[in-house]
Design a protein around this motif. Structure first.
Motif, PDB file in Angstrom:
ATOM      1  N   MET A 179      -6.082 -15.075  -5.937  1.00 53.03           N
ATOM      2  CA  MET A 179      -6.758 -14.662  -4.702  1.00 53.03           C
ATOM      3  C   MET A 179      -5.760 -14.045  -3.720  1.00 53.03           C
ATOM      4  N   THR A 180      -4.594 -14.668  -3.609  1.00 52.25           N
ATOM      5  CA  THR A 180      -3.556 -14.156  -2.706  1.00 52.25           C
ATOM      6  C   THR A 180      -3.059 -12.794  -3.172  1.00 52.25           C
ATOM      7  N   VAL A 181      -2.870 -12.660  -4.471  1.00 57.92           N
ATOM      8  CA  VAL A 181      -2.405 -11.390  -5.042  1.00 57.92           C
ATOM      9  C   VAL A 181      -3.407 -10.277  -4.739  1.00 57.92           C
ATOM     10  N   MET A 182      -4.692 -10.559  -4.899  1.00 58.29           N
ATOM     11  CA  MET A 182      -5.717  -9.552  -4.615  1.00 58.29           C
ATOM     12  C   MET A 182      -5.679  -9.121  -3.147  1.00 58.29           C
ATOM     13  N   PHE A 183      -5.441 -10.087  -2.264  1.00 56.15           N
ATOM     14  CA  PHE A 183      -5.335  -9.757  -0.845  1.00 56.15           C
ATOM     15  C   PHE A 183      -4.146  -8.834  -0.587  1.00 56.15           C
ATOM     16  N   VAL A 184      -3.002  -9.145  -1.205  1.00 59.91           N
ATOM     17  CA  VAL A 184      -1.793  -8.319  -1.036  1.00 59.91           C
ATOM     18  C   VAL A 184      -2.030  -6.918  -1.583  1.00 59.91           C
ATOM     19  N   GLN A 185      -2.638  -6.822  -2.760  1.00 60.26           N
ATOM     20  CA  GLN A 185      -2.921  -5.508  -3.355  1.00 60.26           C
ATOM     21  C   GLN A 185      -3.824  -4.676  -2.449  1.00 60.26           C
ATOM     22  N   ALA A 186      -4.826  -5.322  -1.850  1.00 60.19           N
ATOM     23  CA  ALA A 186      -5.730  -4.616  -0.941  1.00 60.19           C
ATOM     24  C   ALA A 186      -4.992  -4.145   0.309  1.00 60.19           C
ATOM     25  N   VAL A 187      -4.067  -4.973   0.815  1.00 60.98           N
ATOM     26  CA  VAL A 187      -3.288  -4.595   1.999  1.00 60.98           C
ATOM     27  C   VAL A 187      -2.424  -3.370   1.711  1.00 60.98           C
ATOM     28  N   ILE A 188      -1.770  -3.361   0.546  1.00 62.24           N
ATOM     29  CA  ILE A 188      -0.926  -2.214   0.186  1.00 62.24           C
ATOM     30  C   ILE A 188      -1.784  -0.963   0.025  1.00 62.24           C
ATOM     31  N   LEU A 189      -2.911  -1.110  -0.655  1.00 58.94           N
ATOM     32  CA  LEU A 189      -3.802   0.039  -0.845  1.00 58.94           C
ATOM     33  C   LEU A 189      -4.247   0.584   0.519  1.00 58.94           C
ATOM     34  N   TYR A 190      -4.602  -0.325   1.416  1.00 59.98           N
ATOM     35  CA  TYR A 190      -5.038   0.080   2.759  1.00 59.98           C
ATOM     36  C   TYR A 190      -3.940   0.867   3.474  1.00 59.98           C
ATOM     37  N   ASN A 191      -2.701   0.427   3.352  1.00 62.77           N
ATOM     38  CA  ASN A 191      -1.604   1.065   4.067  1.00 62.77           C
ATOM     39  C   ASN A 191      -1.107   2.349   3.414  1.00 62.77           C
ATOM     40  N   THR A 192      -1.648   2.693   2.256  1.00 58.10           N
ATOM     41  CA  THR A 192      -1.381   4.037   1.725  1.00 58.10           C
ATOM     42  C   THR A 192      -2.218   5.071   2.475  1.00 58.10           C
ATOM     43  N   ALA A 193      -3.242   4.601   3.189  1.00 57.91           N
ATOM     44  CA  ALA A 193      -4.146   5.476   3.946  1.00 57.91           C
ATOM     45  C   ALA A 193      -4.771   6.546   3.055  1.00 57.91           C
ATOM     46  N   THR A 194      -4.991   6.184   1.794  1.00 50.83           N
ATOM     47  CA  THR A 194      -5.610   7.106   0.838  1.00 50.83           C
ATOM     48  C   THR A 194      -7.117   6.887   0.850  1.00 50.83           C
ATOM     49  N   ARG A 195      -7.837   7.810   1.432  1.00 52.40           N
ATOM     50  CA  ARG A 195      -9.269   7.607   1.638  1.00 52.40           C
ATOM     51  C   ARG A 195     -10.041   7.455   0.336  1.00 52.40           C
TER      52      ARG A 195
END
Length: 505
Positions: free
Chosen positions: A210-226
């Protein structure tokens, strides 16, 4: 038997080594974030394909098993071979160039990867180890990206959108997109395993996922790739919807899916209400999402480019123009309304139009058939296949990936992750009778002739597909460095030497 064991372990080592591809950066080659990854990818695949061929000759257990996915993949590669032969520049369609490094040669390697992976990863235990290793590496990539966010490591694109070791925020985004759903698959695999032992709730491993999924989502979000963010959101919606509709065997799970689905819709609706606020405007990612509209400059340019692609398709509707040929379509059907945009495009930035131009209607249909056949096998009603949640996760992953590629284009790592997913689905849904071991004969053909041909073909291919390209990528970069140092004569000599290579035009 010892040789067979050594070959298997060599293949396993090669497949696990491929997971390091995203981390390869070769500063001594032209396009350091592209060339190193692709040459590493090709070399490893050639070695493991050679080892697999030797293993398959010795034991039929490791030969390809029939499935619609395999036939679709083979048909797609063959169709693109015809398209490339009819290309305005067949050599470029085969080799691509250093900036992209796709072409038919990459499709050939991807097919080899699919065959090997689906043939030797034939147990759930092997797949779990492989996928867990990939997830661990995604966390290492996340750590590197966090250091970029903190300003400790340079962002390679020169902006504020983190890009990891990809040199492109979009490529990092799709890497995290795949791993988010892979981690979700492992999480629910773990839950199902605990339920089989009459255990409820999450253990510490489940909370780690669950924690890993949260981290992956945070990184994806910060790529700002729509495209990737919309892909993640769309994929999650698909997972929740399918689980809510078809998860009849677990009422509690179904209830939570309905609630989560409503919360996601509420979140999206709330965003539209606040998209013009100062808070959204000060966030790079949120402001980029809020700027999406039919009248936005980037959106308008995409529509114009897609219009050019349609005109190109009309001219060659069946087999298309061949890979790496979009620039011919762009130049021939150039729309003056693009005057304020970049004046050179080698992609339409849409997977549908890209394959429509590269392979025509036939190529596009065969590409989409990879998704269709995968979905078919995932949802086939068989007791020993996937649970409803796992089926939903794979469907969500494929849907999210398609949404992402609707706005951008692929790279070697996203292709590789896609093939791994197809191989997993292929292997998990084989009929039991298809995986039985059949002993082969001890004839001279199997013991001497075929192994000799395989070894010769493997090492010949290693040289043919890589040596000249690696040398050219280094020579070209050396030439550019000499020119930048105002050593024009030496720089010109090196670039002329690089130009003698007709590959990677």
């Amino acid at each position: 038997m010892k040789l067979e064991k050594y070959l298997k372990w060599f293949i396993y080592a090669g497949l696990f080594a491929l997971l390091l591809t995203p981390f390869i950066v070769t500063k001594d080659m032209f396009f350091p974030f592209i060339t190193g990854k692709n040459f590493f990818f090709r070399i490893v695949i050639m070695l493991i394909v050679g080892a697999w061929a030797l293993l398959a000759v010795k034991n039929r257990e490791y030969r390809p098993k029939k499935s619609f996915i395999l036939w679709a993949f083979v048909a797609f590669v063959v169709s693109l071979a015809v398209s490339n032969a009819l290309s305005p520049n067949p050599l470029k369609s085969f080799w691509s160039n250093f900036e992209r490094m796709e072409g038919w040669v990459t499709l050939l390697h991807l097919l080899g990867l699919f065959v090997v992976t689906s043939s030797v990863f034939n147990t759930e235990k092997l797949w779990n180890r492989f996928l867990n290793t990939s997830v661990v590496l995604s966390m290492i990539m996340a750590g590197y990206s966090f250091l970029q966010m903190a300003g400790k490591i340079t962002i390679n694109q020169g902006g504020v959108r983190i890009d990891g070791t990809f040199g492109n925020a979009t490529y990092l985004a799709v890497y995290m997109l795949f791993h988010f759903f892979i981690t979700a698959f492992l999480l629910f695999n773990r839950i199902r395993e605990r339920q089989s032992y009459k255990k409820k709730g999450l253990d510490w491993i489940g909370w780690v996922y669950m924690t890993v999924m949260f981290v992956q989502a945070v990184i994806l979000y910060n790529t700002a790739t729509r495209g990737a963010i919309l892909g993640l959101l769309g994929g999650v919606l698909v997972v929740l919807f399918l689980t809510a509709v078809f998860g009849k065997e677990n009422k509690k799970q179904r209830k939570y899916s309905f609630i989560s689905l409503m919360l996601v819709f509420l979140l999206v609706g709330s965003f539209f209400l606040v998209k013009n606020t100062k808070f959204v405007g000060e966030s790079l990612t949120l402001s980029r999402l809020a700027s999406i509209s039919l009248t936005e400059k980037t959106t308008q340019s995409r529509f114009i480019i897609w219009g050019m692609a349609i005109e190109g398709f009309k001219e060659k509707p069946i087999f298309g123009w061949g890979q790496e040929s979009f620039n011919y379509v762009f130049n021939k059907n150039y729309d003056p309304r693009m005057y304020s945009q970049e004046q050179w495009f080698d992609r339409s930035h849409n997977i549908i139009f890209d394959w429509l131009i590269a392979g025509g209607a036939l190529g596009l249909l065969l590409y989409l058939s990879l998704f269709g056949t995968a979905i078919y096998y995932v949802w086939r009603k068989r007791e020993y296949d996937f649970s409803v949640v796992e089926k939903s996760i794979f469907t969500g992953l494929l849907a999210g990936y398609l949404v992402h590629t609707f706005f951008v284009f692929d790279n070697v790592v996203s292709y590789m992750m896609f093939v791994f997913v197809l191989a997993l689905i292929h292997q998990r849904t084989l009929k039991e009778e298809e995986v039985q071991v059949v002993q082969d004969t001890d004839s001279a053909i199997y013991k001497i002739v075929l192994p000799t041909l395989i070894v010769v073909a493997t090492f010949s291919s290693l040289y043919f597909f890589n040596t000249n390209g690696i040398k050219t990528a280094r020579t070209l970069l050396d030439g550019l460095r000499e020119v930048s140092s105002q050593n024009f004569d030496e720089g010109l000599r090196l670039m002329q030497e690089a130009a003698m290579n007709k590959e990677y035009g």
